[in-house]
Scaffold this motif. Structure first.
Motif, PDB file in Angstrom:
ATOM      1  N   THR A   1       6.575  51.963   5.828  1.00 25.50           N
ATOM      2  CA  THR A   1       5.973  50.673   5.493  1.00 25.50           C
ATOM      3  C   THR A   1       6.980  49.711   4.863  1.00 25.50           C
ATOM      4  OG1 THR A   1       5.291  51.538   3.339  1.00 25.50           O
ATOM      5  CG2 THR A   1       3.676  51.663   5.125  1.00 25.50           C
ATOM      6  N   GLY A   2       8.178  50.195   4.547  1.00 26.23           N
ATOM      7  CA  GLY A   2       9.146  49.400   3.800  1.00 26.23           C
ATOM      8  C   GLY A   2      10.176  48.706   4.675  1.00 26.23           C
ATOM      9  N   ARG A   3      10.959  47.882   4.045  1.00 22.10           N
ATOM     10  CA  ARG A   3      11.967  47.070   4.735  1.00 22.10           C
ATOM     11  C   ARG A   3      13.218  47.873   5.053  1.00 22.10           C
ATOM     12  NH1 ARG A   3      13.583  41.610   1.728  1.00 22.10           N
ATOM     13  NH2 ARG A   3      11.292  41.478   1.872  1.00 22.10           N
ATOM     14  N   VAL A   4      13.753  47.673   6.254  1.00 21.07           N
ATOM     15  CA  VAL A   4      15.053  48.224   6.624  1.00 21.07           C
ATOM     16  C   VAL A   4      16.115  47.239   6.130  1.00 21.07           C
ATOM     17  CG1 VAL A   4      16.563  48.937   8.523  1.00 21.07           C
ATOM     18  CG2 VAL A   4      14.093  49.397   8.638  1.00 21.07           C
ATOM     19  N   ARG A   5      16.817  47.628   5.090  1.00 24.58           N
ATOM     20  CA  ARG A   5      17.756  46.717   4.427  1.00 24.58           C
ATOM     21  C   ARG A   5      19.179  46.942   4.984  1.00 24.58           C
ATOM     22  NH1 ARG A   5      16.300  48.034  -1.719  1.00 24.58           N
ATOM     23  NH2 ARG A   5      18.008  46.572  -2.122  1.00 24.58           N
ATOM     24  N   TRP A   6      19.359  46.577   6.254  1.00 23.38           N
ATOM     25  CA  TRP A   6      20.608  46.918   6.925  1.00 23.38           C
ATOM     26  C   TRP A   6      21.779  46.054   6.472  1.00 23.38           C
ATOM     27  CZ3 TRP A   6      21.471  51.391   8.706  1.00 23.38           C
ATOM     28  CH2 TRP A   6      22.656  51.632   9.400  1.00 23.38           C
ATOM     29  N   ARG A   7      21.540  44.768   6.253  1.00 22.59           N
ATOM     30  CA  ARG A   7      22.614  43.898   5.761  1.00 22.59           C
ATOM     31  C   ARG A   7      23.156  44.451   4.450  1.00 22.59           C
ATOM     32  NH1 ARG A   7      22.408  40.501   1.747  1.00 22.59           N
ATOM     33  NH2 ARG A   7      20.113  40.460   1.775  1.00 22.59           N
ATOM     34  N   GLU A   8      22.263  44.811   3.550  1.00 17.38           N
ATOM     35  CA  GLU A   8      22.684  45.340   2.264  1.00 17.38           C
ATOM     36  C   GLU A   8      23.393  46.687   2.406  1.00 17.38           C
ATOM     37  OE1 GLU A   8      19.618  44.754  -1.016  1.00 17.38           O
ATOM     38  OE2 GLU A   8      18.452  44.251   0.779  1.00 17.38           O
ATOM     39  N   THR A   9      22.991  47.461   3.397  1.00 12.25           N
ATOM     40  CA  THR A   9      23.640  48.756   3.628  1.00 12.25           C
ATOM     41  C   THR A   9      25.105  48.570   3.993  1.00 12.25           C
ATOM     42  OG1 THR A   9      21.547  49.759   4.319  1.00 12.25           O
ATOM     43  CG2 THR A   9      23.577  50.858   5.016  1.00 12.25           C
ATOM     44  N   VAL A  10      25.362  47.666   4.945  1.00 13.58           N
ATOM     45  CA  VAL A  10      26.752  47.410   5.353  1.00 13.58           C
ATOM     46  C   VAL A  10      27.536  46.796   4.198  1.00 13.58           C
ATOM     47  CG1 VAL A  10      28.240  46.174   6.984  1.00 13.58           C
ATOM     48  CG2 VAL A  10      26.105  47.215   7.785  1.00 13.58           C
ATOM     49  N   GLU A  11      26.907  45.904   3.443  1.00 10.30           N
ATOM     50  CA  GLU A  11      27.579  45.333   2.274  1.00 10.30           C
ATOM     51  C   GLU A  11      27.894  46.424   1.240  1.00 10.30           C
ATOM     52  OE1 GLU A  11      24.814  42.349   1.045  1.00 10.30           O
ATOM     53  OE2 GLU A  11      25.628  40.819   2.414  1.00 10.30           O
ATOM     54  N   TRP A  12      26.973  47.379   1.094  1.00 10.89           N
ATOM     55  CA  TRP A  12      27.196  48.489   0.165  1.00 10.89           C
ATOM     56  C   TRP A  12      28.404  49.314   0.605  1.00 10.89           C
ATOM     57  CZ3 TRP A  12      27.766  53.678  -0.162  1.00 10.89           C
ATOM     58  CH2 TRP A  12      27.568  54.286  -1.402  1.00 10.89           C
TER      59      TRP A  12
END
Length: 315
Positions: free
Chosen positions: A256-267
């Motif tokens: 049900t949650g957001r896939v935070r892919w931009r933040e993953t690559v930034e991480w």
């Protein structure tokens, strides 16, 4: 040089994917057979011969994409690559998180296949056909998209939320059809370059998927889970974990949650990753990563030639 492996999600599937790996590496072919045996059907034939519309069905695409990713991992391992020794982190986009976890030993390939079949069926069943929708919003700030979702939800009395933050100015919204259509219109009025309704079968990564989250909680509790040999970056928290119970909770939240892919690559960039490999079908994540962080070297590993190139670079 720190290396991270990423694993693609739905939308990367294509008829014929992984066939080159199976033809060149018997161990990779054995992965496809393991998935076939786990599901009690010849999914490999569908993957390699189609038809495309059947492969694209959520319940088929999810285990199929995992099979290709794990076949590529097996080919790399046969070539001498140790995930534990050479890879600092793994992550996957939506269903790709299961591929990442199977690669890192959290669950077996067979259990991952069965879990993804259950996940696909549960997500499809959570919302009656035609009642949910998703839309891609291009070129609008996240705060403006959030505001449009809130306004549309209030105006229609229905759920609408950001499902994927893919980076490169691309956000995906998800929820009840009327609310998503209204939010897309509002995003256009707010200055979005494009607001495109997506051809999907359900409103993934929205609160409407709560019934599927309950199914996955029970399904995950029923399989053997081990601490992964490589830390896994969660879609919903964008933090690494080796703890099996925490990872399980995050997988349930992910439905049900957001896939935070931009933040993953930034991480990755902020934590010393200099080389990113997309392991499996297609190059969708590679394209996203290039738009998010141009300082990270990007490679895809989906064919026998790709495997050889990766082994040479990582030796």
């Amino acid at each position: 040089m720190a290396v991270a492996f990423t694993f693609p999600g739905q939308g990367s599937q294509a008829v014929g994917m992984g066939k080159d790996l199976a033809d060149n590496f018997p161990e990779a072919r054995a992965i496809f057979q393991e998935v076939d045996d786990a599901l009690g059907e010849n999914l490999s034939k569908l993957i390699w011969e189609g038809p495309e519309e059947t492969l694209t069905l959520t319940a088929n695409a999810q285990p199929a994409l995992m099979a290709v990713s794990l076949a590529a991992i097996k080919a790399l391992e046969v070539g001498g690559l140790s995930l534990k020794d050479k890879v600092a982190y793994v992550a996957g986009h939506s269903l790709g998180e299961y591929s990442a976890l199977a690669a890192a030993g959290f669950v077996s390939v067979a259990d991952a296949a069965r879990l993804l079949r259950i996940r696909g069926n549960a997500m499809q069943a959570a919302v009656p056909a035609g009642e949910g929708a998703m839309a891609a919003i291009i070129g609008l700030e996240q705060a403006d998209v959030e505001a449009a979702c809130t306004e549309a939800g209030q105006g229609s009395g229905k759920i609408c939320q950001i499902a994927n933050d893919n980076g490169g100015g691309q956000l995906v919204i998800s929820g009840a059809k009327a609310a998503v259509e209204l939010a897309a219109k509002l995003c256009t009025e707010k200055g979005a370059k494009r607001a495109l309704m997506l051809q999907v079968s359900a409103p993934f990564h929205s609160a409407l998927m709560a019934p599927a989250a309950n199914v996955m909680r029970d399904a995950l509790a029923a399989v053997a889970r081990s601490a992964p040999v490589v830390p896994v970056i969660s879609n919903v928290s964008v933090t690494p974990s080796n703890d099996a119970d925490e990872i399980t909770r995050r997988l349930v939240e992910q439905v049900t949650g957001r896939v935070r892919w931009r933040e993953t690559v930034e991480w990755f960039g902020a934590n010393g990753v200099t080389a990113l490999y997309e392991v499996g079908a297609g190059k969708v994540l590679s394209g996203l990563a290039r738009r998010i962080n141009r300082d990270i070297a990007i490679s895809a590993v989906g064919t026998a030639a790709d495997v050889e190139a990766a082994l040479a670079a990582l030796s």
